[in-house]
Design a protein around this motif. Structure first.
Motif, PDB file in Angstrom:
ATOM      1  N   LYS A  82       0.793  -1.227   0.000  1.00  0.00           N
ATOM      2  CA  LYS A  82       0.000   0.000   0.000  1.00  0.00           C
ATOM      3  C   LYS A  82       0.828   1.280   0.000  1.00  0.00           C
ATOM      4  N   ILE A  83       2.120   1.174   0.311  1.00  0.00           N
ATOM      5  CA  ILE A  83       3.000   2.346   0.267  1.00  0.00           C
ATOM      6  C   ILE A  83       4.214   1.970  -0.574  1.00  0.00           C
ATOM      7  N   ALA A  84       4.159   2.302  -1.852  1.00  0.00           N
ATOM      8  CA  ALA A  84       5.166   1.841  -2.798  1.00  0.00           C
ATOM      9  C   ALA A  84       6.577   2.297  -2.447  1.00  0.00           C
ATOM     10  N   SER A  97      -1.071   7.116  14.564  1.00  0.00           N
ATOM     11  CA  SER A  97      -2.515   6.945  14.806  1.00  0.00           C
ATOM     12  C   SER A  97      -2.777   5.804  15.773  1.00  0.00           C
ATOM     13  N   GLY A  98      -1.961   5.684  16.792  1.00  0.00           N
ATOM     14  CA  GLY A  98      -2.000   4.523  17.661  1.00  0.00           C
ATOM     15  C   GLY A  98      -3.208   4.460  18.579  1.00  0.00           C
ATOM     16  N   CYS A 110      -0.276  11.631  15.175  1.00  0.00           N
ATOM     17  CA  CYS A 110      -1.698  11.336  14.985  1.00  0.00           C
ATOM     18  C   CYS A 110      -2.373  12.502  14.262  1.00  0.00           C
ATOM     19  N   GLY A 111      -3.291  12.185  13.362  1.00  0.00           N
ATOM     20  CA  GLY A 111      -4.044  13.209  12.642  1.00  0.00           C
ATOM     21  C   GLY A 111      -5.124  13.832  13.507  1.00  0.00           C
ATOM     22  N   TYR A 169      -2.708   9.221   5.283  1.00  0.00           N
ATOM     23  CA  TYR A 169      -1.971   9.767   6.423  1.00  0.00           C
ATOM     24  C   TYR A 169      -0.745   8.921   6.728  1.00  0.00           C
ATOM     25  N   TRP A 170      -0.879   7.611   6.750  1.00  0.00           N
ATOM     26  CA  TRP A 170       0.233   6.743   7.157  1.00  0.00           C
ATOM     27  C   TRP A 170       1.362   6.724   6.127  1.00  0.00           C
ATOM     28  N   SER A 171       1.028   6.914   4.852  1.00  0.00           N
ATOM     29  CA  SER A 171       2.087   6.936   3.842  1.00  0.00           C
ATOM     30  C   SER A 171       2.997   8.147   4.030  1.00  0.00           C
TER      31      SER A 171
END
Length: 272
Positions: free
Chosen positions: A73-75, A165-166, A216-217, A253-255
């Protein structure tokens, strides 16, 4: 931020001629009596520099995910092994283990597996710098909880930890994410929940015993518990990097977050 951008721009040309190796392996768990898949990414230099040893970053997936999530998902993630000359390890934490040893299900012993068995296996089978100051662990959502939980409880293994984002305190969500299957229903087994949230592990921390980054967002449903964790760390005098940015609980967000975290860990390894 400007240092991160500069580093990636400088190395962009380097990456056009380098290709990290992405391998899916299986690591046996004595605690759970089964083999479980894992992705290991080694930098291109690993093939040629037989004497070189590498720091390792362990990266944990979220609820309902698996070991292959990040590379699918994150190239850009595998290339970071070349950028920072590190080994990246992506364990499988089960559909909903939350990375602790379940007090109600003896078949779910993922604290032992990810916190002890996998690092020992990786050090035995790869050319790692086998010391806590060259090991970091991070993750997203359930994996963000897992990374902080494991690092605090296994400081002999990890020197740095992060969370994206834990779910650092899942008690406000007693009916979500299979938590009752792992801990028992909250009303009947509140002590299990209390013992296994990150915010209740902080008594095991001293300032600078771990290098910490928490991200975290502001539109994330975990933002309040992350803010509370940040405040608890401040009150306890524990140094840490804390980041809030526009964003939600998603791969967009995680990428972005994973790039900040890997940059942070590279700086940590460089200080050793």
């Amino acid at each position: 931020m400007k240092y991160l951008i500069g580093t990636l721009l400088i190395l962009s040309g380097f990456l056009t001629t380098k290709a990290a190796s992405v391998d899916t392996i299986a690591i046996f768990s004595k605690a759970m009596h089964r083999s479980i898949k894992c992705v290991v990414v080694t930098p291109d230099s690993y093939k040629d520099k037989a004497k070189q040893r590498y720091p390792v970053v362990y990266i944990l997936h979220g609820y309902s995910g698996n070991y292959a999530d990040y590379v699918k998902k994150i190239a850009a993630v595998p290339a970071m092994a070349d950028v920072y000359q590190e080994i990246l390890v992506f364990p499988d934490g089960g559909f909903s283990s939350w990375y602790f040893d379940s007090p109600v299900d003896s078949a779910m012993r993922f604290e032992t597996y990810v916190g002890k068995e996998i690092p020992a296996w990786i050090d035995q089978h790869y050319r790692t710098k086998a010391a806590r100051q060259y090991r970091a662990i991070t993750g997203l959502s359930m994996g963000g909880h897992g990374a902080l939980y494991l690092a605090i409880r296994h400081q002999e293994t990890f020197g740095a930890a992060g969370s994206m984002s834990g779910g650092v305190d899942f008690r406000p969500f007693p009916n979500n994410w299979d938590l009752a299957l792992r801990l028992g229903a909250y009303k009947e087994h509140a002590e299990n929940w209390d013992k296994n949230v990150v915010v209740n592990q902080l008594s095991g921390l001293k300032n600078d015993s771990l290098s910490l980054i928490i991200d975290c967002g502001v539109k994330d449903f975990f933002i309040d518990v992350n803010r509370q964790l940040h405040q608890r760390l401040l009150e306890q005098g524990i140094s840490h990097d804390y980041i809030e940015r526009p964003g939600e609980h998603n791969w967009d967000y995680w990428s972005n977050s994973i790039m900040y975290q890997l940059f942070y860990f590279n700086r940590f390894f460089g200080r050793q």
